[in-house]
Design an enzyme around this catalytic site. Structure first.
Site, PDB file in Angstrom:
ATOM      1  N   SER A 112       0.848  -1.194   0.000  1.00 45.07           N
ATOM      2  CA  SER A 112       0.000   0.000   0.000  1.00 45.07           C
ATOM      3  C   SER A 112       0.880   1.239   0.000  1.00 45.07           C
ATOM      4  O   SER A 112       1.657   1.456   0.937  1.00 45.07           O
ATOM      5  CB  SER A 112      -0.892   0.019   1.242  1.00 45.07           C
ATOM      6  OG  SER A 112      -1.388   1.336   1.420  1.00 45.07           O
TER       7      SER A 112
ATOM      8  N   HIS B  48      -1.282  -1.239  -4.235  1.00 41.95           N
ATOM      9  CA  HIS B  48      -2.543  -0.971  -3.533  1.00 41.95           C
ATOM     10  C   HIS B  48      -2.653   0.531  -3.283  1.00 41.95           C
ATOM     11  O   HIS B  48      -1.791   1.145  -2.644  1.00 41.95           O
ATOM     12  CB  HIS B  48      -2.561  -1.749  -2.220  1.00 41.95           C
ATOM     13  CG  HIS B  48      -3.828  -1.650  -1.433  1.00 41.95           C
ATOM     14  ND1 HIS B  48      -4.947  -2.421  -1.710  1.00 41.95           N
ATOM     15  CD2 HIS B  48      -4.172  -0.883  -0.375  1.00 41.95           C
ATOM     16  CE1 HIS B  48      -5.912  -2.126  -0.843  1.00 41.95           C
ATOM     17  NE2 HIS B  48      -5.464  -1.189  -0.026  1.00 41.95           N
TER      18      HIS B  48
ATOM     19  N   ASP C 270      -4.866   3.480  -1.652  1.00 42.14           N
ATOM     20  CA  ASP C 270      -5.930   3.757  -0.678  1.00 42.14           C
ATOM     21  C   ASP C 270      -6.535   5.139  -0.921  1.00 42.14           C
ATOM     22  O   ASP C 270      -5.867   6.150  -0.739  1.00 42.14           O
ATOM     23  CB  ASP C 270      -5.354   3.703   0.742  1.00 42.14           C
ATOM     24  CG  ASP C 270      -5.086   2.274   1.173  1.00 42.14           C
ATOM     25  OD1 ASP C 270      -6.035   1.468   1.127  1.00 42.14           O
ATOM     26  OD2 ASP C 270      -3.937   1.967   1.533  1.00 42.14           O
TER      27      ASP C 270
ATOM     28  N   MET D 220      -9.062   7.828   0.266  1.00 38.08           N
ATOM     29  CA  MET D 220      -9.823   8.242   1.464  1.00 38.08           C
ATOM     30  C   MET D 220     -10.347   9.653   1.247  1.00 38.08           C
ATOM     31  O   MET D 220      -9.612  10.523   0.764  1.00 38.08           O
ATOM     32  CB  MET D 220      -8.919   8.233   2.688  1.00 38.08           C
ATOM     33  CG  MET D 220      -8.241   6.895   2.933  1.00 38.08           C
ATOM     34  SD  MET D 220      -7.315   6.938   4.471  1.00 38.08           S
ATOM     35  CE  MET D 220      -6.473   5.352   4.396  1.00 38.08           C
TER      36      MET D 220
ATOM     37  N   MET E  96     -11.033  -6.022   5.933  1.00 42.00           N
ATOM     38  CA  MET E  96     -10.228  -5.032   6.665  1.00 42.00           C
ATOM     39  C   MET E  96      -9.876  -5.622   8.025  1.00 42.00           C
ATOM     40  O   MET E  96     -10.764  -6.005   8.794  1.00 42.00           O
ATOM     41  CB  MET E  96     -10.996  -3.732   6.869  1.00 42.00           C
ATOM     42  CG  MET E  96     -11.133  -2.846   5.644  1.00 42.00           C
ATOM     43  SD  MET E  96      -9.596  -2.361   4.843  1.00 42.00           S
ATOM     44  CE  MET E  96      -8.731  -1.508   6.150  1.00 42.00           C
TER      45      MET E  96
ATOM     46  N   ASP F  56      -6.209  -6.620   4.583  1.00 41.88           N
ATOM     47  CA  ASP F  56      -5.597  -5.284   4.591  1.00 41.88           C
ATOM     48  C   ASP F  56      -5.611  -4.712   6.004  1.00 41.88           C
ATOM     49  O   ASP F  56      -6.675  -4.477   6.571  1.00 41.88           O
ATOM     50  CB  ASP F  56      -6.418  -4.392   3.636  1.00 41.88           C
ATOM     51  CG  ASP F  56      -5.879  -2.979   3.506  1.00 41.88           C
ATOM     52  OD1 ASP F  56      -4.828  -2.664   4.078  1.00 41.88           O
ATOM     53  OD2 ASP F  56      -6.542  -2.192   2.796  1.00 41.88           O
TER      54      ASP F  56
HETATM   55  C1  DX5 Z   1      -6.051   1.446   5.895  1.00 41.97           C
HETATM   56  C2  DX5 Z   1      -5.647   1.071   4.488  1.00 41.97           C
HETATM   57  C3  DX5 Z   1      -4.491   0.171   4.381  1.00 41.97           C
HETATM   58  C4  DX5 Z   1      -3.223   0.635   5.013  1.00 41.97           C
HETATM   59  C5  DX5 Z   1      -2.560  -0.556   5.604  1.00 41.97           C
HETATM   60  O1  DX5 Z   1      -7.272   2.093   5.873  1.00 41.97           O
HETATM   61  O2  DX5 Z   1      -6.712   0.477   3.800  1.00 41.97           O
HETATM   62  O3  DX5 Z   1      -4.266  -0.227   3.036  1.00 41.97           O
HETATM   63  O4  DX5 Z   1      -2.321   1.243   4.131  1.00 41.97           O
HETATM   64  O5  DX5 Z   1      -1.493  -0.127   6.337  1.00 41.97           O
HETATM   65  P1  DX5 Z   1      -0.692  -1.094   7.291  1.00 41.97           P
HETATM   66  O6  DX5 Z   1      -0.131  -2.196   6.452  1.00 41.97           O
HETATM   67  O7  DX5 Z   1       0.359  -0.182   7.831  1.00 41.97           O
HETATM   68  O8  DX5 Z   1      -1.650  -1.569   8.325  1.00 41.97           O
HETATM   69 ZN    ZN Z   2      -6.315  -0.430   1.741  1.00 38.40          ZN
END
Ligand code: DX5
Ligand code: ZN
Length: 218
Positions: free
Chosen positions: A8, A33, A35, A37, A137, A175
């Site tokens: 990610s 990946h 993300d 938001m 998640m 994830d």
């Molecule tokens: C969180 C994201 C993840 C995040 C994971 O909302 O969806 O993809 O980057 O990060 P780590 O691997 O640090 O938990």
């Molecule tokens: Zn993610």
């Protein structure tokens, strides 16, 4: 099937995103990946379609776009047009998950549903035949660097069973809080795609970390 690592870029150095992507290519990462938001569905804000488009231009690695946004129904085409190869949205946010999944697939992009830690697998069961992948998640969405929530194990087990019982081909992705210590155990549950942010980009040697992760999930 080969199990996959999807680093990610949430935890990457955005000032040097091109060299970060080159690093992922060199390490043998399977997907990138991304993300997304929006500051509404989750408290944090990241980036949107223009950045995905830029990343699309510099790499052939599959782009896995994880939407943590309030209105996927209205904006899904932005992400498809930007170059997503795999595109997932949260069941908690979608007004019409069935229409959305069908639309993504019709546009020749792989479609996925995401469930937050407090959402049961039963809430997505009816949509599983329309999914190319399902994302569990294993932290509350919004931030990298959190610890793995162990109730995700049980969801992985349920999704593996449903996949078998219903004879469906969806991939199971996880994830949040994935690291060198827990990845092997979780792979053994039947999870196939591993997102890792801080464990990769926070590592002294990210290339080595990705290579080690790939070995651990073989
Ligand atoms: C969180 C994201 C993840 C995040 C994971 O909302 O969806 O993809 O980057 O990060 P780590 O691997 O640090 O938990
Ligand atoms: Zn993610």
């Amino acid at each position: 099937m080969n199990k996959l690592i999807a680093p990610s870029i949430l935890s990457s150095d955005f000032m040097n995103i091109e060299s970060e992507i080159r690093m992922l290519e060199k390490a043998g990462a399977d997907w990138v990946h991304c993300d997304i938001m929006d500051g509404h569905f989750v408290p944090n804000l990241t980036f949107g379609p223009p950045i995905i488009k830029k990343i699309r231009k510099i790499t052939d690695l599959p782009l896995d776009v994880h939407l943590m946004i309030t209105n996927p129904d209205e904006t899904i085409d932005w992400y498809i047009d930007a170059g997503a190869d795999w595109l997932s949205f949260h069941i908690e946010a979608a007004k019409n998950p069935e229409t959305l999944l069908k639309h993504i697939r019709k546009r020749k992009v792989k479609a996925g549903l995401v469930i937050k830690p407090k959402t049961d697998v039963s809430e997505i069961k009816e949509f599983l035949p329309l999914c190319d992948y399902v994302l569990i998640m294993s932290v509350e969405p919004g931030f990298g660097g959190q610890s793995y929530i162990s109730s995700a194990d049980d969801k992985a087990i349920q999704l593996v069973k449903l996949k078998k019982d219903l004879k469906l081909p969806y991939l199971i992705q996880i994830d949040g809080g994935i690291n060198l210590e827990n990845i092997k155990r979780i792979a053994k549950l039947g999870v196939e795609v591993f997102v890792a942010g801080s464990a990769v980009f926070g590592s002294e040697e990210p290339i080595e970390t990705i290579k080690k992760m790939k070995k651990l999930i073989l």
